[in-house]
Design a protein around this motif. Structure first.
Motif, PDB file in Angstrom:
ATOM      1  N   ARG A 167     -37.700  19.807  46.252  1.00  0.00           N
ATOM      2  CA  ARG A 167     -37.766  20.634  47.452  1.00  0.00           C
ATOM      3  C   ARG A 167     -36.408  20.676  48.138  1.00  0.00           C
ATOM      4  NH1 ARG A 167     -42.487  18.187  50.944  1.00  0.00           N
ATOM      5  NH2 ARG A 167     -42.336  20.208  52.004  1.00  0.00           N
ATOM      6  N   SER A 168     -36.267  21.554  49.106  1.00  0.00           N
ATOM      7  CA  SER A 168     -35.007  21.644  49.832  1.00  0.00           C
ATOM      8  C   SER A 168     -34.822  20.399  50.698  1.00  0.00           C
ATOM      9  CB  SER A 168     -34.988  22.890  50.720  1.00  0.00           C
ATOM     10  OG  SER A 168     -35.859  22.726  51.832  1.00  0.00           O
ATOM     11  N   VAL A 169     -33.576  20.158  51.081  1.00  0.00           N
ATOM     12  CA  VAL A 169     -33.292  19.006  51.932  1.00  0.00           C
ATOM     13  C   VAL A 169     -34.044  19.121  53.251  1.00  0.00           C
ATOM     14  CG1 VAL A 169     -31.478  17.784  53.175  1.00  0.00           C
ATOM     15  CG2 VAL A 169     -31.039  18.640  50.875  1.00  0.00           C
ATOM     16  N   GLY A 170     -34.042  20.307  53.826  1.00  0.00           N
ATOM     17  CA  GLY A 170     -34.742  20.494  55.097  1.00  0.00           C
ATOM     18  C   GLY A 170     -36.221  20.202  55.004  1.00  0.00           C
ATOM     19  N   GLU A 171     -36.867  20.656  53.916  1.00  0.00           N
ATOM     20  CA  GLU A 171     -38.298  20.394  53.736  1.00  0.00           C
ATOM     21  C   GLU A 171     -38.559  18.917  53.525  1.00  0.00           C
ATOM     22  OE1 GLU A 171     -39.693  24.595  51.620  1.00  0.00           O
ATOM     23  OE2 GLU A 171     -38.887  22.957  50.391  1.00  0.00           O
ATOM     24  N   ALA A 172     -37.724  18.253  52.738  1.00  0.00           N
ATOM     25  CA  ALA A 172     -37.920  16.834  52.475  1.00  0.00           C
ATOM     26  C   ALA A 172     -37.775  16.013  53.746  1.00  0.00           C
ATOM     27  CB  ALA A 172     -36.922  16.366  51.420  1.00  0.00           C
ATOM     28  N   LEU A 173     -36.794  16.349  54.566  1.00  0.00           N
ATOM     29  CA  LEU A 173     -36.592  15.607  55.807  1.00  0.00           C
ATOM     30  C   LEU A 173     -37.670  15.921  56.840  1.00  0.00           C
ATOM     31  CD1 LEU A 173     -32.719  15.880  56.091  1.00  0.00           C
ATOM     32  CD2 LEU A 173     -34.029  13.758  55.891  1.00  0.00           C
ATOM     33  N   ALA A 174     -38.164  17.147  56.827  1.00  0.00           N
ATOM     34  CA  ALA A 174     -39.219  17.513  57.772  1.00  0.00           C
ATOM     35  C   ALA A 174     -40.451  16.658  57.578  1.00  0.00           C
ATOM     36  CB  ALA A 174     -39.562  18.989  57.620  1.00  0.00           C
ATOM     37  N   ASP A 175     -40.693  16.231  56.347  1.00  0.00           N
ATOM     38  CA  ASP A 175     -41.883  15.441  56.042  1.00  0.00           C
ATOM     39  C   ASP A 175     -41.671  13.941  56.193  1.00  0.00           C
ATOM     40  OD1 ASP A 175     -43.355  17.687  55.520  1.00  0.00           O
ATOM     41  OD2 ASP A 175     -43.176  17.552  53.333  1.00  0.00           O
ATOM     42  N   THR A 176     -40.428  13.493  56.314  1.00  0.00           N
ATOM     43  CA  THR A 176     -40.184  12.046  56.308  1.00  0.00           C
ATOM     44  C   THR A 176     -39.413  11.520  57.520  1.00  0.00           C
ATOM     45  OG1 THR A 176     -38.207  12.450  54.953  1.00  0.00           O
ATOM     46  CG2 THR A 176     -40.241  11.849  53.786  1.00  0.00           C
ATOM     47  N   ALA A 177     -38.578  12.350  58.130  1.00  0.00           N
ATOM     48  CA  ALA A 177     -37.763  11.893  59.258  1.00  0.00           C
ATOM     49  C   ALA A 177     -38.582  11.855  60.541  1.00  0.00           C
ATOM     50  CB  ALA A 177     -36.545  12.785  59.436  1.00  0.00           C
ATOM     51  N   VAL A 178     -38.207  10.933  61.421  1.00  0.00           N
ATOM     52  CA  VAL A 178     -38.856  10.796  62.727  1.00  0.00           C
ATOM     53  C   VAL A 178     -37.774  10.687  63.793  1.00  0.00           C
ATOM     54  CG1 VAL A 178     -40.861   9.632  61.720  1.00  0.00           C
ATOM     55  CG2 VAL A 178     -38.953   8.266  62.590  1.00  0.00           C
ATOM     56  N   ASP A 179     -38.174  10.801  65.044  1.00  0.00           N
ATOM     57  CA  ASP A 179     -37.227  10.590  66.127  1.00  0.00           C
ATOM     58  C   ASP A 179     -36.809   9.124  66.151  1.00  0.00           C
ATOM     59  OD1 ASP A 179     -37.357  13.223  66.946  1.00  0.00           O
ATOM     60  OD2 ASP A 179     -39.009  12.833  68.366  1.00  0.00           O
ATOM     61  N   PRO A 180     -35.521   8.839  66.295  1.00  0.00           N
ATOM     62  CA  PRO A 180     -35.092   7.438  66.343  1.00  0.00           C
ATOM     63  C   PRO A 180     -35.556   6.766  67.620  1.00  0.00           C
ATOM     64  CG  PRO A 180     -33.249   8.898  66.806  1.00  0.00           C
ATOM     65  CD  PRO A 180     -34.387   9.776  66.391  1.00  0.00           C
ATOM     66  N   PRO A 181     -35.701   5.451  67.586  1.00  0.00           N
ATOM     67  CA  PRO A 181     -36.038   4.733  68.823  1.00  0.00           C
ATOM     68  C   PRO A 181     -34.857   4.745  69.787  1.00  0.00           C
ATOM     69  CG  PRO A 181     -35.606   3.194  67.034  1.00  0.00           C
ATOM     70  CD  PRO A 181     -35.598   4.561  66.425  1.00  0.00           C
ATOM     71  N   THR A 182     -35.051   4.175  70.948  1.00  0.00           N
ATOM     72  CA  THR A 182     -33.993   4.117  71.956  1.00  0.00           C
ATOM     73  C   THR A 182     -32.805   3.310  71.443  1.00  0.00           C
ATOM     74  OG1 THR A 182     -35.621   4.273  73.732  1.00  0.00           O
ATOM     75  CG2 THR A 182     -33.446   3.431  74.313  1.00  0.00           C
ATOM     76  N   SER A 183     -31.626   3.827  71.676  1.00  0.00           N
ATOM     77  CA  SER A 183     -30.408   3.147  71.253  1.00  0.00           C
ATOM     78  C   SER A 183     -29.958   2.146  72.307  1.00  0.00           C
ATOM     79  CB  SER A 183     -29.300   4.172  71.026  1.00  0.00           C
ATOM     80  OG  SER A 183     -28.027   3.571  70.998  1.00  0.00           O
ATOM     81  N   ALA A 184     -29.799   0.896  71.884  1.00  0.00           N
ATOM     82  CA  ALA A 184     -29.297  -0.126  72.797  1.00  0.00           C
ATOM     83  C   ALA A 184     -27.849   0.158  73.182  1.00  0.00           C
ATOM     84  CB  ALA A 184     -29.413  -1.506  72.151  1.00  0.00           C
ATOM     85  N   LEU A 185     -27.085   0.697  72.253  1.00  0.00           N
ATOM     86  CA  LEU A 185     -25.686   1.006  72.533  1.00  0.00           C
ATOM     87  C   LEU A 185     -25.572   2.086  73.601  1.00  0.00           C
ATOM     88  CD1 LEU A 185     -22.712   0.566  71.809  1.00  0.00           C
ATOM     89  CD2 LEU A 185     -22.986   2.264  69.998  1.00  0.00           C
ATOM     90  N   ALA A 186     -26.440   3.093  73.519  1.00  0.00           N
ATOM     91  CA  ALA A 186     -26.398   4.188  74.496  1.00  0.00           C
ATOM     92  C   ALA A 186     -26.688   3.689  75.905  1.00  0.00           C
ATOM     93  CB  ALA A 186     -27.384   5.273  74.103  1.00  0.00           C
ATOM     94  N   ALA A 187     -27.476   2.624  76.009  1.00  0.00           N
ATOM     95  CA  ALA A 187     -27.812   2.092  77.329  1.00  0.00           C
ATOM     96  C   ALA A 187     -26.580   1.548  78.052  1.00  0.00           C
ATOM     97  CB  ALA A 187     -28.863   0.991  77.187  1.00  0.00           C
TER      98      ALA A 187
END
Length: 361
Positions: free
Chosen positions: A208-228
């Motif tokens: 499948r395309s990269v976009g389709e593969a990532l759409a099914d497996t990627a999630v939003d990352p948790p909160t970044s401690a560094l960004a805090a």
């Protein structure tokens, strides 16, 4: 046997797989691995049956822990001037490694770097320049060079100088490892895929395309401690010199700021000084290639400076964790000596080029 090769290459559907295969060394890069990667990427770039390439590491510990620093220690211990350093195996390795980094950055097909587990130094070079960078809940990413008397290379200063709010300066000077969520904030990664879904991602990429593969497996990352810590990092690390940055950190008086100041002061005074200057130079450069030429000069000069051999000795060989830096303090670092790291070499890195052992035959 194929499964004993330092880089396993195979094709699954339309996906070219590159698997770094030195698990006992956390897939640390050597010259042969760089040559294999370069050669295979070039072949697949012209192969219409290959629609995407994925880079992964074998074993459970990480994608890549960097380069072979024991070999670098050997060369650093023997280098007495530019000509000796440039002729060393380490310099020849860096030459080809940096050309590979540039080729990855301009690769014409989707290049999916799976940055799972430990990703350090040279591991960042073969992943963070890609056009599709995936981190996980197990990612521990770092540019740890200042801790061994070295300076971030493999285009690391180019990447970190682009990070807003001096977060890249913080990462470079402290050599602190960051999480997958932090890597996304730093702009060193694009997508967050839980480690237990990586097999699903790779299977999907084959058909499948990269976009389709990532759409099914990627999630939003948790909160970044560094960004805090973005606000205090921005204010402190905007200093014009390392002593000024440390002074700003100590004036804050917080635990995090004090820890950062203590961490920087424990590093090679010369290495952190050259690192800050490298980052400021990178911010004004127009391309990755320009940064890599500068980094090559600095890396070769690090072979000559005593702190590199001493740092590797203390951290990796004797493991006493008590390096004797020369000079031992920031105020003793000579400005002219720092200038010398950036002077052109008799044989500067050039682009475009074939690998050094061929182009310099």
């Amino acid at each position: 046997m194929a499964d004993e090769a330092p880089v396993i290459t195979r094709v699954e559907g339309g996906l070219g797989r590159l698997i770094l295969n030195r698990p006992k060394a956390i897939n640390a890069l050597d010259h042969e691995m760089v040559r294999i990667l370069h050669r295979q990427l070039s072949a697949w770039a012209d192969d219409d049956s290959i629609t995407a390439v994925a880079l992964t590491g074998s074993g459970e510990r990480g994608l890549c822990a960097g380069g072979d620093i024991v070999a670098i220690h050997r060369d650093a211990s023997a280098s007495t001037g530019d000509s000796v350093a440039e002729a060393s195996p380490s310099a020849r390795f860096w030459w080809d490694e940096y050309l590979l980094n540039a080729d990855i950055a301009r690769y014409p097909k989707p290049y999916i770097a799976v940055m799972d587990g430990i990703v350090m130094g040279g591991g960042v070079g073969v992943s963070a320049h890609g056009n599709t960078r995936v981190v996980t809940d197990r990612t521990r990413l770092a540019m740890p060079e200042t801790g061994i008397g070295f300076v971030p290379d493999v285009g690391g200063t180019h990447l970190l100088a682009q990070v807003p709010d001096e977060l890249g300066t913080y990462a470079a000077l402290t050599a602190k490892s960051v999480s997958g969520a932090d890597a996304v904030v730093l702009g060193l990664a694009d997508h967050y895929v839980p480690a237990d879904r990586l097999d699903d991602l790779l299977s999907a990429l084959a058909t499948r395309s990269v976009g389709e593969a990532l759409a099914d497996t990627a999630v939003d990352p948790p909160t970044s401690a560094l960004a805090a810590g973005r606000e205090w990092i921005r204010d402190a690390f905007a200093g014009d010199s390392v002593p000024e940055i440390i002074s700003r950190l100590r004036s804050l008086g917080t635990e995090d700021a004090t820890t950062a100041a203590d961490t920087i002061e424990a590093k090679s005074p010369t290495a952190v000084t050259v690192t800050l200057r490298s980052l400021r130079a990178a911010a004004d450069e127009s391309s990755l290639e320009e940064a890599l030429i500068r980094e090559y000069r600095v890396s070769v000069r690090c072979l000559i400076h005593p702190d590199l051999a001493e740092g590797i000795r203390a951290q990796v060989i004797d493991k006493d964790r008590s390096p004797s830096w020369r000079p031992p303090t920031l105020d003793a670092v000579d400005a002219a000596a720092v200038d010398g790291f950036f002077e052109p070499l008799p044989d500067d890195l050039t682009f475009p080029s074939t690998p050094r052992e061929e182009s310099h035959a």
